[in-house]
Design a protein around this motif. Structure first.
Motif, PDB file in Angstrom:
ATOM      1  N   PHE A 177       0.838  -1.195   0.000  1.00  9.98           N
ATOM      2  CA  PHE A 177       0.000   0.000   0.000  1.00  9.98           C
ATOM      3  C   PHE A 177       0.873   1.246   0.000  1.00  9.98           C
ATOM      4  CE2 PHE A 177      -2.522  -3.190   2.276  1.00  9.98           C
ATOM      5  CZ  PHE A 177      -3.754  -3.102   1.635  1.00  9.98           C
ATOM      6  N   MET A 178       0.482   2.238  -0.796  1.00 12.18           N
ATOM      7  CA  MET A 178       1.030   3.584  -0.660  1.00 12.18           C
ATOM      8  C   MET A 178       0.181   4.312   0.370  1.00 12.18           C
ATOM      9  SD  MET A 178       2.127   4.679  -4.526  1.00 12.18           S
ATOM     10  CE  MET A 178       0.503   4.306  -5.204  1.00 12.18           C
ATOM     11  N   VAL A 179       0.830   4.871   1.383  1.00  5.07           N
ATOM     12  CA  VAL A 179       0.106   5.411   2.526  1.00  5.07           C
ATOM     13  C   VAL A 179       0.550   6.857   2.756  1.00  5.07           C
ATOM     14  CG1 VAL A 179      -0.384   5.127   4.974  1.00  5.07           C
ATOM     15  CG2 VAL A 179      -0.012   3.115   3.548  1.00  5.07           C
ATOM     16  N   THR A 180      -0.342   7.778   2.429  1.00 12.12           N
ATOM     17  CA  THR A 180      -0.064   9.187   2.668  1.00 12.12           C
ATOM     18  C   THR A 180      -1.385   9.925   2.792  1.00 12.12           C
ATOM     19  OG1 THR A 180       1.247  11.078   1.904  1.00 12.12           O
ATOM     20  CG2 THR A 180       0.052   9.851   0.218  1.00 12.12           C
ATOM     21  N   GLY A 181      -1.304  11.235   2.933  1.00 10.60           N
ATOM     22  CA  GLY A 181      -2.527  12.011   3.031  1.00 10.60           C
ATOM     23  C   GLY A 181      -3.233  12.087   1.689  1.00 10.60           C
ATOM     24  N   PRO A 182      -4.539  12.342   1.694  1.00 12.37           N
ATOM     25  CA  PRO A 182      -5.261  12.499   0.428  1.00 12.37           C
ATOM     26  C   PRO A 182      -4.755  13.724  -0.319  1.00 12.37           C
ATOM     27  CG  PRO A 182      -6.642  13.152   2.277  1.00 12.37           C
ATOM     28  CD  PRO A 182      -5.410  12.526   2.867  1.00 12.37           C
ATOM     29  N   ALA A 183      -4.850  13.672  -1.633  1.00 13.01           N
ATOM     30  CA  ALA A 183      -4.354  14.771  -2.463  1.00 13.01           C
ATOM     31  C   ALA A 183      -4.976  16.093  -2.032  1.00 13.01           C
ATOM     32  CB  ALA A 183      -4.668  14.493  -3.933  1.00 13.01           C
ATOM     33  N   GLY A 184      -4.122  17.097  -1.815  1.00 17.15           N
ATOM     34  CA  GLY A 184      -4.598  18.426  -1.463  1.00 17.15           C
ATOM     35  C   GLY A 184      -5.205  18.536  -0.081  1.00 17.15           C
ATOM     36  N   ASN A 185      -4.753  17.682   0.874  1.00 17.69           N
ATOM     37  CA  ASN A 185      -5.343  17.806   2.209  1.00 17.69           C
ATOM     38  C   ASN A 185      -4.877  19.065   2.932  1.00 17.69           C
ATOM     39  OD1 ASN A 185      -2.749  16.812   2.814  1.00 17.69           O
ATOM     40  ND2 ASN A 185      -3.476  15.489   4.466  1.00 17.69           N
ATOM     41  N   THR A 186      -3.946  19.784   2.316  1.00 17.68           N
ATOM     42  CA  THR A 186      -3.618  21.140   2.745  1.00 17.68           C
ATOM     43  C   THR A 186      -2.866  21.810   1.612  1.00 17.68           C
ATOM     44  OG1 THR A 186      -2.693  22.486   4.558  1.00 17.68           O
ATOM     45  CG2 THR A 186      -1.369  20.633   3.796  1.00 17.68           C
ATOM     46  N   THR A 187      -2.621  23.098   1.738  1.00 16.24           N
ATOM     47  CA  THR A 187      -1.739  23.811   0.829  1.00 16.24           C
ATOM     48  C   THR A 187      -0.568  24.353   1.636  1.00 16.24           C
ATOM     49  OG1 THR A 187      -2.797  25.968   1.148  1.00 16.24           O
ATOM     50  CG2 THR A 187      -3.706  24.521  -0.591  1.00 16.24           C
ATOM     51  N   TYR A 188       0.453  24.808   0.938  1.00 15.91           N
ATOM     52  CA  TYR A 188       1.612  25.338   1.669  1.00 15.91           C
ATOM     53  C   TYR A 188       1.203  26.532   2.522  1.00 15.91           C
ATOM     54  CZ  TYR A 188       6.659  25.101   2.269  1.00 15.91           C
ATOM     55  OH  TYR A 188       7.917  24.892   2.796  1.00 15.91           O
ATOM     56  N   GLY A 189       0.354  27.384   1.964  1.00 12.95           N
ATOM     57  CA  GLY A 189      -0.086  28.550   2.727  1.00 12.95           C
ATOM     58  C   GLY A 189      -0.917  28.175   3.943  1.00 12.95           C
ATOM     59  N   GLN A 190      -1.838  27.242   3.778  1.00 12.55           N
ATOM     60  CA  GLN A 190      -2.650  26.789   4.912  1.00 12.55           C
ATOM     61  C   GLN A 190      -1.781  26.165   5.986  1.00 12.55           C
ATOM     62  OE1 GLN A 190      -5.270  24.154   2.839  1.00 12.55           O
ATOM     63  NE2 GLN A 190      -6.727  25.757   2.276  1.00 12.55           N
ATOM     64  N   TRP A 191      -0.794  25.388   5.569  1.00 14.03           N
ATOM     65  CA  TRP A 191       0.104  24.704   6.495  1.00 14.03           C
ATOM     66  C   TRP A 191       0.876  25.720   7.343  1.00 14.03           C
ATOM     67  CZ3 TRP A 191       5.652  23.237   5.585  1.00 14.03           C
ATOM     68  CH2 TRP A 191       6.093  22.281   6.502  1.00 14.03           C
ATOM     69  N   LEU A 192       1.436  26.742   6.693  1.00 16.45           N
ATOM     70  CA  LEU A 192       2.177  27.752   7.454  1.00 16.45           C
ATOM     71  C   LEU A 192       1.247  28.563   8.348  1.00 16.45           C
ATOM     72  CD1 LEU A 192       4.891  29.078   4.966  1.00 16.45           C
ATOM     73  CD2 LEU A 192       4.994  27.154   6.562  1.00 16.45           C
ATOM     74  N   GLU A 193       0.028  28.843   7.886  1.00 16.73           N
ATOM     75  CA  GLU A 193      -0.928  29.565   8.727  1.00 16.73           C
ATOM     76  C   GLU A 193      -1.279  28.753   9.970  1.00 16.73           C
ATOM     77  OE1 GLU A 193      -2.185  32.517   8.840  1.00 16.73           O
ATOM     78  OE2 GLU A 193      -1.298  33.316   7.001  1.00 16.73           O
ATOM     79  N   LEU A 194      -1.394  27.436   9.828  1.00 21.65           N
ATOM     80  CA  LEU A 194      -1.645  26.591  10.992  1.00 21.65           C
ATOM     81  C   LEU A 194      -0.491  26.688  11.992  1.00 21.65           C
ATOM     82  CD1 LEU A 194      -3.097  23.410   9.244  1.00 21.65           C
ATOM     83  CD2 LEU A 194      -4.320  24.902  10.844  1.00 21.65           C
ATOM     84  N   CYS A 195       0.729  26.720  11.486  1.00 19.11           N
ATOM     85  CA  CYS A 195       1.893  26.884  12.371  1.00 19.11           C
ATOM     86  C   CYS A 195       1.819  28.212  13.112  1.00 19.11           C
ATOM     87  CB  CYS A 195       3.184  26.814  11.566  1.00 19.11           C
ATOM     88  SG  CYS A 195       3.557  25.200  10.838  1.00 19.11           S
ATOM     89  N   LYS A 196       1.395  29.243  12.420  1.00 21.19           N
ATOM     90  CA  LYS A 196       1.260  30.558  13.049  1.00 21.19           C
ATOM     91  C   LYS A 196       0.188  30.537  14.132  1.00 21.19           C
ATOM     92  CE  LYS A 196       0.121  35.376  11.921  1.00 21.19           C
ATOM     93  NZ  LYS A 196      -0.118  36.347  10.810  1.00 21.19           N
ATOM     94  N   GLN A 197      -0.933  29.895  13.852  1.00 25.91           N
ATOM     95  CA  GLN A 197      -2.033  29.856  14.806  1.00 25.91           C
ATOM     96  C   GLN A 197      -1.647  29.114  16.084  1.00 25.91           C
ATOM     97  OE1 GLN A 197      -5.492  28.219  12.849  1.00 25.91           O
ATOM     98  NE2 GLN A 197      -5.321  29.644  11.133  1.00 25.91           N
ATOM     99  N   VAL A 198      -1.050  27.936  15.945  1.00 26.21           N
ATOM    100  CA  VAL A 198      -0.780  27.136  17.148  1.00 26.21           C
ATOM    101  C   VAL A 198       0.323  27.744  17.999  1.00 26.21           C
ATOM    102  CG1 VAL A 198      -1.589  25.008  16.051  1.00 26.21           C
ATOM    103  CG2 VAL A 198       0.865  25.533  16.048  1.00 26.21           C
ATOM    104  N   THR A 199       1.251  28.483  17.378  1.00 27.42           N
ATOM    105  CA  THR A 199       2.333  29.093  18.144  1.00 27.42           C
ATOM    106  C   THR A 199       1.942  30.460  18.705  1.00 27.42           C
ATOM    107  OG1 THR A 199       3.283  30.056  16.126  1.00 27.42           O
ATOM    108  CG2 THR A 199       4.129  27.896  16.832  1.00 27.42           C
TER     109      THR A 199
END
Length: 335
Positions: free
Chosen positions: A213-235
């Motif tokens: 099995f190839m095991v990873t997240g579904p295609a487009g489960n985030t974008t680079y911008g969303q990912w960095l914004e999440l880092c900003k929010q949690v910190t």
């Protein structure tokens, strides 16, 4: 069940061990005992899998229902492990990588894709990481007499990450100020938490599944911008992202993947890096938690570690130097 984990003290291996213990399994780990402390609750056996005598000592008087091989990188070494463990376990799970898929990332990785050509007795200098992992897959399939399950993860993040991709971004963004953000904020990604791979692996290991099995997240489960914004929010940071395009970053000599983790310039040879099919794994029960949960839990783990003690193992250090980041931002502002 009685489970043997080859590795089991680091990142993905630790997630597998903790999940197995939570399920009530008896867990033995085999590693050199040098990189990380053993997870409480396991039977630790220390040795070098490249030394036959150490493997023979491991199997002497022991047997398991399932072996999970997390740290196999050299086909001939992996093959020797699988050969010696035959007769001492019913099933063998080998944690490979989607990089073992032939022509990836030049082409998308699909369930019909083959793996790179690599002999099962290849040595450490007979190919790169992905090619050698393909040889390891063949080595297990040929040497182990029992159920063989191959798991090919994509890009893995989450708590205890020892490569410093998400931990580096969280640390950098927590400092605030202008933050160099690479490429396009809407560039899609496929991310998976190590704990989700652990759960899927144990589910199928318990069933005795023979498959890959190839095991990873579904295609487009985030974008680079969303990912960095999440880092900003949690910190709780006041970071200001300055998005700099690929060509300018390359002109400035910014290293892809390493200096700006998970960034790759838009180029033909990597056009399908985030194009990995998860249909087969999802049909087999793969569940991937939201990226927001992964980012939150990783920060919750990381924030209790003083920055000077945030050591991420022996792999290459990720992250751009502060003075270089400042120079690139200055050049971008005055271009």
């Amino acid at each position: 069940m009685r489970v043997l984990v080859l590795g089991g003290s680091g990142f993905l291996g630790r997630a597998i061990v903790e999940d197995a213990l939570a399920r009530g399994h008896q867990v033995t780990t085999f590693n050199r005992g040098q990189s990380n402390p053993d997870v409480p609750g396991v039977e630790p056996v220390h040795g070098d899998r490249g030394v036959t005598a150490d493997l023979e000592r491991l199997v002497d008087g022991r047997s398991w229902d399932l072996v999970i091989d997390v740290n196999g990188y050299v086909p001939r070494v992996v093959g020797e492990s699988a050969r010696l463990l035959s007769g001492h376990a019913q099933g063998y799970v080998f944690i490979s990588t989607v990089s073992a898929v032939k022509d990836f990332p030049d082409k998308p990785a699909t369930d019909e894709s083959g793996i790179w050509d690599c002999a099962p007795d290849a040595g450490p200098d007979d190919g790169d990481y992905g090619v050698l992992k393909a040889g390891c897959e063949r080595a297990v399939e040929q040497a182990f007499a029992g159920n063989v399950l191959i798991v090919q993860p994509g890009l893995v993040l989450g708590p205890y990450e020892n490569v410093a991709r998400l931990p580096w971004w969280l640390t950098r963004i927590s400092h605030g100020g202008q933050v160099l953000a690479p490429g396009e904020p809407d560039r899609p990604m496929q991310l998976i938490d190590a704990r989700d791979i652990a759960s899927f692996t144990l589910d199928h290991g318990e069933k005795g599944t023979r498959d890959r099995f190839m095991v990873t997240g579904p295609a487009g489960n985030t974008t680079y911008g969303q990912w960095l914004e999440l880092c900003k929010q949690v910190t709780g940071s006041d970071a200001e992202f300055v998005w700099v395009d690929d060509d300018f970053l390359k002109e400035q000599g910014v290293g892809e993947f390493v200096e700006l983790p998970l960034w790759s310039a838009d180029q033909e040879e990597r056009a399908n890096f985030w194009s990995i099919s998860t249909a087969k794994a999802e049909a087999a029960g793969l569940h991937v938690r939201p990226v927001a949960e992964m980012v939150r839990d990783t920060w919750e783990w990381l924030r209790h570690i003083p920055e000077e003690k945030r050591v991420y193992g022996s792999r290459m250090q990720h992250g751009i130097a502060p003075d270089k980041e400042a120079a690139v931002l200055s050049a971008w502002a005055t271009r």
